[in-house]
Design an enzyme around this catalytic site. Structure first.
Site, mmCIF file in Angstrom:
data_model
loop_
_atom_site.group_PDB
_atom_site.id
_atom_site.type_symbol
_atom_site.label_atom_id
_atom_site.label_comp_id
_atom_site.label_asym_id
_atom_site.label_seq_id
_atom_site.Cartn_x
_atom_site.Cartn_y
_atom_site.Cartn_z
ATOM 1 N N ILE A 22 0.799 -1.227 0.000
ATOM 2 C CA ILE A 22 0.000 0.000 0.000
ATOM 3 C C ILE A 22 0.829 1.273 0.000
ATOM 4 O O ILE A 22 0.328 2.337 -0.348
ATOM 5 C CB ILE A 22 -0.980 0.031 1.200
ATOM 6 C CG1 ILE A 22 -0.223 -0.022 2.530
ATOM 7 C CG2 ILE A 22 -2.000 -1.087 1.098
ATOM 8 C CD1 ILE A 22 -1.113 0.208 3.740
ATOM 9 N N GLN A 24 5.191 2.818 -0.351
ATOM 10 C CA GLN A 24 6.632 2.606 -0.388
ATOM 11 C C GLN A 24 7.323 3.958 -0.297
ATOM 12 O O GLN A 24 7.139 4.824 -1.149
ATOM 13 C CB GLN A 24 7.049 1.892 -1.673
ATOM 14 C CG GLN A 24 8.550 1.634 -1.757
ATOM 15 C CD GLN A 24 8.942 0.815 -2.972
ATOM 16 O OE1 GLN A 24 8.084 0.343 -3.709
ATOM 17 N NE2 GLN A 24 10.238 0.651 -3.184
ATOM 18 N N GLY A 25 8.088 4.153 0.767
ATOM 19 C CA GLY A 25 8.812 5.398 0.960
ATOM 20 C C GLY A 25 10.311 5.163 0.962
ATOM 21 O O GLY A 25 10.786 4.057 0.688
ATOM 22 N N ALA A 26 11.050 6.213 1.273
ATOM 23 C CA ALA A 26 12.506 6.113 1.279
ATOM 24 C C ALA A 26 13.000 5.221 2.418
ATOM 25 O O ALA A 26 14.018 4.547 2.295
ATOM 26 C CB ALA A 26 13.116 7.498 1.399
ATOM 27 N N GLU A 27 12.259 5.192 3.515
ATOM 28 C CA GLU A 27 12.701 4.486 4.711
ATOM 29 C C GLU A 27 12.101 3.090 4.835
ATOM 30 O O GLU A 27 12.759 2.163 5.310
ATOM 31 C CB GLU A 27 12.331 5.310 5.960
ATOM 32 C CG GLU A 27 12.613 4.646 7.288
ATOM 33 C CD GLU A 27 14.086 4.541 7.614
ATOM 34 O OE1 GLU A 27 14.432 3.799 8.546
ATOM 35 O OE2 GLU A 27 14.897 5.207 6.933
ATOM 36 N N ALA A 28 10.837 2.935 4.431
ATOM 37 C CA ALA A 28 10.147 1.673 4.686
ATOM 38 C C ALA A 28 9.087 1.387 3.631
ATOM 39 O O ALA A 28 8.693 2.275 2.868
ATOM 40 C CB ALA A 28 9.515 1.694 6.077
ATOM 41 N N VAL A 30 5.201 -0.538 3.263
ATOM 42 C CA VAL A 30 4.061 -0.881 4.107
ATOM 43 C C VAL A 30 3.103 -1.796 3.352
ATOM 44 O O VAL A 30 2.734 -1.530 2.201
ATOM 45 C CB VAL A 30 3.320 0.391 4.577
ATOM 46 C CG1 VAL A 30 2.125 0.022 5.464
ATOM 47 C CG2 VAL A 30 4.269 1.316 5.325
ATOM 48 N N ASP A 162 8.204 13.758 11.834
ATOM 49 C CA ASP A 162 7.783 13.872 10.433
ATOM 50 C C ASP A 162 6.279 14.118 10.394
ATOM 51 O O ASP A 162 5.516 13.372 9.782
ATOM 52 C CB ASP A 162 8.140 12.594 9.660
ATOM 53 C CG ASP A 162 7.908 12.731 8.165
ATOM 54 O OD1 ASP A 162 7.878 13.871 7.666
ATOM 55 O OD2 ASP A 162 7.750 11.691 7.496
#
Length: 263
Positions: A22, A24-28, A30, A162
């Site tokens: 669902i 996708q970011g720079a860190e994680a 999901v 954040d």
């Protein structure tokens, strides 16, 4: 890259755990799943859960990467566990964690609440009303509640790190009521420093201005109204701390404006 990560997570969880990517970011990354990490499948298949995974970063040395992954996953899990116990503060419940491999299993918000009618993040919620009535009483009530949640977080000496409108989830309860939850504490910390609290408020302000600039001033007033209520509810000490936080927030804002002017 996404398919590679999905394959890696699937192999880690065994093939019997369905996954739905669902975010996708720079860190994680999901996912949602209907399998509980501990309960038998027959006892959890009618519910959903969040799996947050920190993939390895190839630009880092493997030893450094594993150390950072362990530290950040452990830090976030501990923080979530502490925040969940604060009366009135709404955050998702931590279910399980694997700090060595970078996995967190977290409550999927909204499913067990009475009269649940859906959920949205704050950003999309405000867009939803922007085309009809941006000053709807529901918007005001919800933003005051959001401010109260941030106030509770800061009053208890925690910071988000954040605090964007995408990291505030609204769960619908009843026909015209939304309950805000603060999510994604990957950069969160325990802090009694007014600088950190001022930065939190500034980050949220910039997020509101960048996406809802026409109504931002009113929205900020409602947010700060809710935020101030928490501090003022703690007597003279609360009033004193509120002035300190607002003063530092204004300083952070001025520094941000100067950087924007300089480029």
């Amino acid at each position: 890259m996404s398919q590679e990560i999905v394959s890696k997570v699937s192999s880690y969880l065994t093939p019997h755990v369905p996954l739905n990517l669902i975010a996708q970011g720079a860190e994680a990354v999901v996912f949602t799943t209907n399998v509980h990490p501990y309960l038998p499948a027959k006892d959890s298949s009618n519910k959903s859960y969040i799996i947050k995974y920190r993939p390895a970063k190839r630009y880092r040395h493997p030893l450094i990467d594993r150390s950072l992954t362990k530290h950040r996953t452990l830090s976030e899990s501990r923080l979530l566990a502490k925040l969940f116990l604060i009366p009135g503060l709404k955050v998702p419940q931590l279910i399980a964690c694997d700090v060595y491999n970078g996995y967190l299993w977290i409550e999927f918000l909204g499913e067990d609440l009475p009269n649940n009618g859906g959920f949205s993040n704050l950003k999309n919620f405000l867009w939803m009303f922007a085309s009809s009535d941006p000053y709807d009483p529901i918007v005001k009530e919800t933003l005051i509640k959001v401010g109260q949640q941030i106030g509770l977080l800061h009053w208890n000496d925690y910071c988000h790190g954040d605090l964007t409108s995408s990291n505030i989830v609204l769960v619908r309860e009843g026909f015209q009521s939304w309950q805000p939850y603060l999510i994604d504490f990957g950069l969160g910390s325990s802090s009694n420093m007014v600088e950190d609290k001022g930065v939190d408020l500034y980050v949220l302000e910039r997020a509101i201005v960048s996406t809802h600039s026409l109504f931002a001033e009113t929205y900020k007033e409602w947010l700060m109204d809710g935020f101030s209520q928490v501090y003022r509810g703690n007597g003279s000490n609360g009033e004193k701390k509120l002035k300190e936080v607002i003063s530092r927030f204004q300083e952070v804002r001025m520094r941000g404006r100067k950087r924007s002017m300089i480029g």
